[in-house]
Design an enzyme around this catalytic site. Structure first.
Site, mmCIF file in Angstrom:
data_model
loop_
_atom_site.group_PDB
_atom_site.id
_atom_site.type_symbol
_atom_site.label_atom_id
_atom_site.label_comp_id
_atom_site.label_asym_id
_atom_site.label_seq_id
_atom_site.Cartn_x
_atom_site.Cartn_y
_atom_site.Cartn_z
ATOM 1 N N ASP A 73 0.381 5.336 0.544
ATOM 2 C CA ASP A 73 -0.675 6.249 1.036
ATOM 3 C C ASP A 73 -0.337 7.721 1.045
ATOM 4 O O ASP A 73 0.719 8.109 1.548
ATOM 5 C CB ASP A 73 -0.929 5.981 2.534
ATOM 6 N N GLU A 87 0.843 -1.201 0.000
ATOM 7 C CA GLU A 87 0.000 0.000 0.000
ATOM 8 C C GLU A 87 0.876 1.248 0.000
ATOM 9 O O GLU A 87 1.908 1.284 0.681
ATOM 10 C CB GLU A 87 -0.891 -0.022 1.251
ATOM 11 N N GLU A 133 -2.411 10.707 2.975
ATOM 12 C CA GLU A 133 -3.583 10.999 3.813
ATOM 13 C C GLU A 133 -3.513 12.455 4.249
ATOM 14 O O GLU A 133 -2.499 12.882 4.812
ATOM 15 C CB GLU A 133 -3.608 10.102 5.051
#
Ligand SMILES: *[C@@H]1O[C@H](CO)[C@@H](O)[C@H](O)[C@H]1NC(C)=O
Length: 327
Positions: free
Chosen positions: A142, A140, A144
């Protein structure tokens, strides 16, 4: 590496996608055939031309509508579409947030979108843009965005999971107010490195350190996701600032849904055109000097948390940190 130059190059990727089918066929002409066959004069020339075209760095189209690459993944009624899907808005209210995901799965490539984050009092909200594989030992990548009270700065948190292991958070402020206008956030991924870019400025690199025993995402196709949700249990000042529902709905805006990746089935273990795409070429295997300077600038001025320098969490510096210029 010249990913920063992307926007300035000519429009060749439209042609490339048309030509790829052709290229795949012509690729299998043997070298003997190439020397002997009179057909070769034209075919081989074409094959070489197409090989060059496939490897060349494509231009990123600006107006890529949502529906070309994405579908809603949950609470689709909280997504609003404008201008034939060239622009969309995600709504978060008391009842639900919402999210969307790419139709395809990809192994390597360049993925970007332009986002305008929830303005005003966005404390408690999180807007995310990430790549993820769908299995248990998942990979993953990311972005954010943690909202804040009016006038207080957003935090951009990045993380990398490989083989199900994450815990590699970095947090930084941005050098602009991400709620005032659109900015481009992108992930560049090849077999040498992962790069997080903000308006083409590299803010983080995660290199393939498999020689050090650190896993790197290379054989699990990922989809691209984005969502907006309420995370007031942790997001703003560690959960101290709660979402103020009087300001709902909270709205994040998106456009330019660019995907240029090696599309595979979800179960695929490799990309069929591996090594021949533009992102595989020499100039993209490392950052160039200008990009290393930009990365250093971000680290000096904007990083507020780095797992690499968190000795209470990691008494010894994680293996990958020095290679990634994080220490
Ligand atoms: C919110 O603002 C406070 C005060 O300026 C700051 O300490 C914090 O890092 C900001 N961001 C978040 C997401 O908490």
């Amino acid at each position: 590496m010249g990913i920063g130059r992307l926007p300035f190059l000519g429009y060749i990727n439209v042609q490339i996608s048309v030509l790829i089918t052709f290229y795949n066929d012509s690729l299998f002409i043997s070298s003997a055939e190439m020397r002997s066959s009179p057909v070769c004069l034209s075919t081989c020339f074409l094959a070489l031309f197409l090989a060059a075209a496939l490897a060349a760095q494509p231009r990123k189209p600006i107006d890529v509508p949502f529906q070309k690459n994405y579908v809603p993944s949950w609470a689709g009624d909280h997504i609003k579409y404008f201008n034939d899907g060239n622009e969309i808005q995600l709504y978060l209210d008391k009842y639900t947030g919402t999210g969307f995901q790419s139709k395809g799965s990809y192994l390597f490539g360049h993925f970007s979108m332009q986002m305008k984050l929830v303005p005003g009092d966005s404390a408690g909200t999180v807007t995310a843009f990430y790549l993820s594989s769908q299995n248990s030992e998942h990979d993953e990548i990311d972005f954010e965005f943690l909202g804040n009270r009016t006038g207080q700065p957003y935090i951009l948190q990045t993380n990398v999971f490989t083989g199900g292991k994450g815990d590699r958070e970095q947090r930084n402020y941005l050098w602009f107010d991400p709620t005032l206008g659109y900015h481009e956030y992108s992930i560049f991924w090849n077999s040498y490195l992962l790069l997080f870019l903000v308006d083409n400025v590299p803010i983080r690199v995660f290199k393939n350190n498999k020689d050090l025993g650190v896993r790197f995402p290379f054989n699990q196709p990922m989809k691209i996701y984005s969502s907006l949700w309420n995370a007031d249990d942790w997001a703003t000042r560690g959960g101290l600032e709660k979402t103020n529902w009087i300001n709902a709905p909270f709205i994040a805006s998106y456009r330019s849904f660019h995907i240029d990746g090696c599309e595979t089935s979800v179960e695929a273990k490799f990309c069929a055109t591996q090594g021949r795409r533009w992102w595989d070429q020499k100039e993209f295997q490392d950052l160039d000097d200008a990009q290393y300077r930009q990365l250093a600038w971000v680290h000096q001025k904007y990083i507020i948390y780095n797992y690499c320098s968190d000795r209470s969490r990691y008494p010894t510096v994680p293996q990958e940190c020095s290679r990634n210029k994080d220490v």
